[in-house]
Write a protein that holds these residues in place. Structure first.
Motif: not given
Length: 438
Positions: A51, A53, A72-73, A76, A92, A94, A121, A341-342, A345
């Motif tokens: 994924l 970000a 986001a992290q 994951v 992830l 970024k 994301v 954001t959470w 993801t």
């Protein structure tokens, strides 16, 4: 006991992440490991779900965007702590879009065509997402934005331009503009002026607000001559003068932090803010913004008393997410769009698990089903993914809301009303529903 073990794992994992944050903010340690493993003919983590970000770590929206990659992290890390997706860890990667469409296009091109991610994301700024989406759709990569709220995306989706590769976890400004119009009506404002940043976000918001406010009987003083400012402007004296002229009850100011602070400073220096309430939006919902705007000689915020709206977060998963966020970040508060954001993801990972495929097309095929289907309602990500592994259907209930994504990639939400206090702090004081117009 299982949740406690996961939290312990995440606390240790994130403690190490904070130590290496300076090296990994715009990439991940997984990238380096992947390259080394490939050279040594060892299977790499790229065999699992990848994924991306894409967020404004720098630029005009950085005051809001900096917590988004952390959220986001965390999502994951949470899923990886309970077994990953399709039996393998999730990676992830970024990237910083710099709140700039050109930089955002370069970043999404790297993510989709070099890193070969299945989902992204982001982004936050509507102008960046507009530019990035063409690249994502062309490469069959799903984008889920936690905050690109321009109504333009709804229109383009209706025209079939995204082919299902687009969604967002924050409601479109069609609703937020109507919510701010409802707030203006509730406050008793009769004559309002507008000033907006001249991009997809600002202009679309302005148009929706004007339509809703005038339909409710309000008057837009500068309706025939709207004030729109250059996103890269360095002085905004004339725009401030035009927007605050004729002593409006309120001024709708759809801004980004850096340029928006210049406009409001200019209005203050010209003595134009007396007896006029500034109406603000989600783009400046940050105490960093009030600091940028500054204070009067007696130490009072220049924009004390300003009111604004921001998409609220009141999902069934919010309490659990808030506890995890505070534990993982040293008790930092949950800031705007972090729950969104959470959820974005988590949804990418749940859809990949449901499809049994770590591809954009696989995610697209199951996204709406896991977000709002007829399956078991579940808010805990590890419980959700375990149900999917067992072949069951789910209806994910997020931290930001129920995230029931419709055919245009949209969700509907309520809005928090916030106020700027005399010391420049922000306080949520109410909730408001959109003043829905046809």
């Amino acid at each position: 006991m299982k949740n406690r073990s996961i939290k312990l794992f995440l606390s240790l994992f994130l403690s190490l992440n904070w130590l290496t944050a300076g090296c990994t903010l715009f990439g991940t340690t997984e990238e380096t490991e992947s390259n080394e493993n490939t050279e040594n003919n060892v299977p790499s983590v790229s065999d699992g779900l990848k994924l991306g970000a894409l967020f404004p770590i720098t630029g005009d929206l950085s005051s809001i965007g900096q917590n988004m990659p952390i959220s986001a992290q965390l999502a994951v890390d949470t899923i990886n702590a309970c077994g990953g997706v399709n039996g393998k860890p999730v990676t992830l990667i970024k990237e910083d879009d710099q709140t700039d469409p050109v930089a955002g296009t370069a970043a999404i091109t790297k993510l989709t065509e070099v890193d070969k991610v299945a989902g992204v994301v982001g982004s936050f700024a509507s102008s960046v997402s507009t530019a990035a989406l063409d690249v994502a759709v062309r490469n069959k990569v799903v984008m889920i934005s936690p905050g690109s709220t321009s109504p333009i995306f709804t229109d383009r989706a209706k025209n079939g331009e995204f082919n299902g590769f687009w969604a967002r976890t924050a409601p479109p400004d069609t609703y937020q503009a109507q919510a701010l119009a409802a707030l203006a009506e509730k406050e008793g404002f009769k004559n309002v002026s507008t000033v907006v940043i001249n991009n997809d976000y600002g202009v679309a918001f302005e148009q929706q607000f004007v339509n809703a406010f005038t339909s409710a009987g309000g008057n837009i003083i500068n309706k025939d001559k709207p004030v729109r400012h250059d996103p890269k402007a360095t002085t905004l004296d004339s725009e401030a003068g035009l927007a605050f002229a004729n002593q409006p009850d309120a001024v709708l100011a759809v801004l980004y932090a850096e340029t928006g602070s210049l406009l409001l400073q200019a209005a203050f220096k010209q003595g134009l803010m007396n007896n006029t309430t500034v109406l603000l939006t989600d783009g400046v919902y940050s105490e960093d913004f009030t600091k940028q705007v500054g204070k009067t000689a007696d130490g009072t915020s220049i924009i004390a008393g300003a009111l604004g709206t921001v998409p609220g977060a009141e999902g069934k998963g919010l309490e659990e997410f808030t506890a995890l966020w505070r534990e993982s970040t040293g008790n930092q508060p949950v800031t705007a769009f972090v729950p969104h954001t959470w959820d974005a993801t988590i949804l990418l990972m749940l859809a990949a698990e449901a499809s049994g495929s770590n591809t954009g097309e696989g995610i697209k095929s199951k996204l709406r089903e896991v977000a709002g289907g007829e399956g078991t309602e579940v808010s805990a990500p590890c419980e959700a993914i375990e149900l999917l592994r067992n072949g069951e259907m789910i209806n994910y209930q997020g931290a930001s809301g129920n995230v029931d994504i419709d055919e245009n990639g949209d969700v509907v939400g309520v809005y928090d009303v916030w106020r700027v206090n005399p010391d420049g702090s922000l306080e949520v004081i109410d909730k408001v529903m959109p003043l829905v117009t046809n």
